[in-house]
Design a protein around this motif. Sequence first.
Motif, PDB file in Angstrom:
ATOM      1  N   ARG A  66      82.498  16.111  23.381  1.00 39.06           N
ATOM      2  CA  ARG A  66      82.172  17.530  23.633  1.00 39.06           C
ATOM      3  C   ARG A  66      81.461  18.157  22.446  1.00 39.06           C
ATOM      4  O   ARG A  66      80.498  18.894  22.593  1.00 39.06           O
ATOM      5  N   LEU A  67      81.965  17.889  21.245  1.00 40.86           N
ATOM      6  CA  LEU A  67      81.340  18.385  20.020  1.00 40.86           C
ATOM      7  C   LEU A  67      80.776  17.204  19.247  1.00 40.86           C
ATOM      8  O   LEU A  67      81.509  16.288  18.869  1.00 40.86           O
ATOM      9  N   GLN A  94      77.875  20.149  26.116  1.00 43.18           N
ATOM     10  CA  GLN A  94      78.031  19.611  24.761  1.00 43.18           C
ATOM     11  C   GLN A  94      77.544  20.640  23.758  1.00 43.18           C
ATOM     12  O   GLN A  94      76.664  21.452  24.054  1.00 43.18           O
ATOM     13  N   ILE A  95      78.102  20.576  22.578  1.00 40.99           N
ATOM     14  CA  ILE A  95      77.608  21.359  21.453  1.00 40.99           C
ATOM     15  C   ILE A  95      77.258  20.378  20.344  1.00 40.99           C
ATOM     16  O   ILE A  95      78.069  19.510  19.981  1.00 40.99           O
ATOM     17  N   ASP A 150      75.676  33.459  21.731  1.00 42.53           N
ATOM     18  CA  ASP A 150      76.749  33.034  22.622  1.00 42.53           C
ATOM     19  C   ASP A 150      77.618  31.928  22.032  1.00 42.53           C
ATOM     20  O   ASP A 150      78.670  31.599  22.597  1.00 42.53           O
ATOM     21  N   LEU A 151      77.217  31.360  20.886  1.00 42.04           N
ATOM     22  CA  LEU A 151      78.019  30.321  20.246  1.00 42.04           C
ATOM     23  C   LEU A 151      78.661  30.792  18.945  1.00 42.04           C
ATOM     24  O   LEU A 151      79.300  30.002  18.251  1.00 42.04           O
ATOM     25  N   ARG A 152      78.520  32.053  18.630  1.00 46.35           N
ATOM     26  CA  ARG A 152      79.071  32.535  17.362  1.00 46.35           C
ATOM     27  C   ARG A 152      80.591  32.476  17.337  1.00 46.35           C
ATOM     28  O   ARG A 152      81.189  32.133  16.322  1.00 46.35           O
ATOM     29  N   ALA A 153      81.221  32.810  18.438  1.00 48.66           N
ATOM     30  CA  ALA A 153      82.689  32.737  18.486  1.00 48.66           C
ATOM     31  C   ALA A 153      83.157  31.296  18.338  1.00 48.66           C
ATOM     32  O   ALA A 153      84.135  31.017  17.639  1.00 48.66           O
TER      33      ALA A 153
END
Length: 308
Positions: A66-67, A94-95, A150-153
Motif C-alpha cells: 500500500r505504501l 497506492q501511495i 489531499d495527502l497532507r493528513a
Amino acid sequence: MGNTSPLSVGIVGAGRVGAALGAALAAAGHQIIAASGRSAASRTRIAELLPTAAVRPAEEVAAGTRLVIVSVPDDALTPLIADLAEAGALGPDQIVAHTSGAHGLGALAPAVVAGAGPLALHPAMTFTGTRLDLDRLRSGVSFGVTAPVDLRAFATRIVADLGGAVEWIPEERRALYHAALAHGSNHLVTLVNEAMDRLRDAGVTDPARVLDPLLHAALDNTLRLGDAALTGPVSRGDAGTVARHLADLGASAPESVPAYLALARRTADRAVAAGRLLPADAEQLLDVLAHNRLAHNRLAHDCEEATA
C-alpha cells in the motif's frame, strides 16, 4: 486516507535511509512486507533492521504494498519510478513516497499517471544504517514534506509514526531546501576535518579532543542565537591576525586557503549586517582578504599554465 489501521509497506532501496525508516515504521505497528537491495550491505541491513521483510526485486516490492517508500540516490530516482510504472508495479490505492531532499513531486509523475498518490518525504538527518538511527528518529527529526492537499493528513500521520515533525516545502523550493541542509551538514564535515588536519600540522596530537567542546559550544550557541553567536578575529576586525592565518596556511596547506578566504569574507559580511562589526572596522580586514584572494588566484593561474 484517514484510515489509521496498519499499512503494508515496501522499501525500494534498503540503503541507510530506507532500512531505518522501514524499521521505524515497523516499530510503529506497520507491516514491512518486502524490501529490495542489490548490495551485500543492503541485504545485511534488511536482515538486521527489517527481519520480517522478504527480499524481492524492486517491481515486486512495489506491486504488493500500500505504501511504497523509494529510497535511492537522487539521480536514480526519476528513471526508477518510470521503470516501476512501466512494469505495472504502481497503481491506484497506492501511495509512493520518495526520501530525496532535492526532488519534489515531479519525480513521481509516472506514478501519478498510473494512479498512485505521490509524497516527497525527506528526513533532515544523517543516517548510519544501524539501530542508532532509530534512537535518533525517536528523539524528534524534522521531515521536509511536499504533498498534494489531499495527502497532507496521510503524510502528517506517517511522519508522526516515524517520531518526526512536518515541515511543508513547496515544490519549487525543494532544491533550495536541500542545498541548505547539504551546506550546513555535509560541508560541516569537510570544515571540521580541515580544522583537524591543520591542528595536526600545528603539532596537536588529539585534534578531536581539542575541538570537541569548542565546536559543540559554537553549534549550540549558533542554533540559539544566530549571528549573535559569532566570535573570533573576523568578527573583531583583526586584520593582522587573519593575515597571519593566511600566510601560514599558504605555506603549509595552500589547498585550505580558498575555503578560508570564502568563509572569512562571508563571515565578515554577516558580521557587518548583524552589527557585530562596524563597516569602518571591516575595511582593513576586507582589504587583506581581497589582496590574498588576488594573490592566490594569480598563483593558481601560474601553476595551471606551468603544467599545461
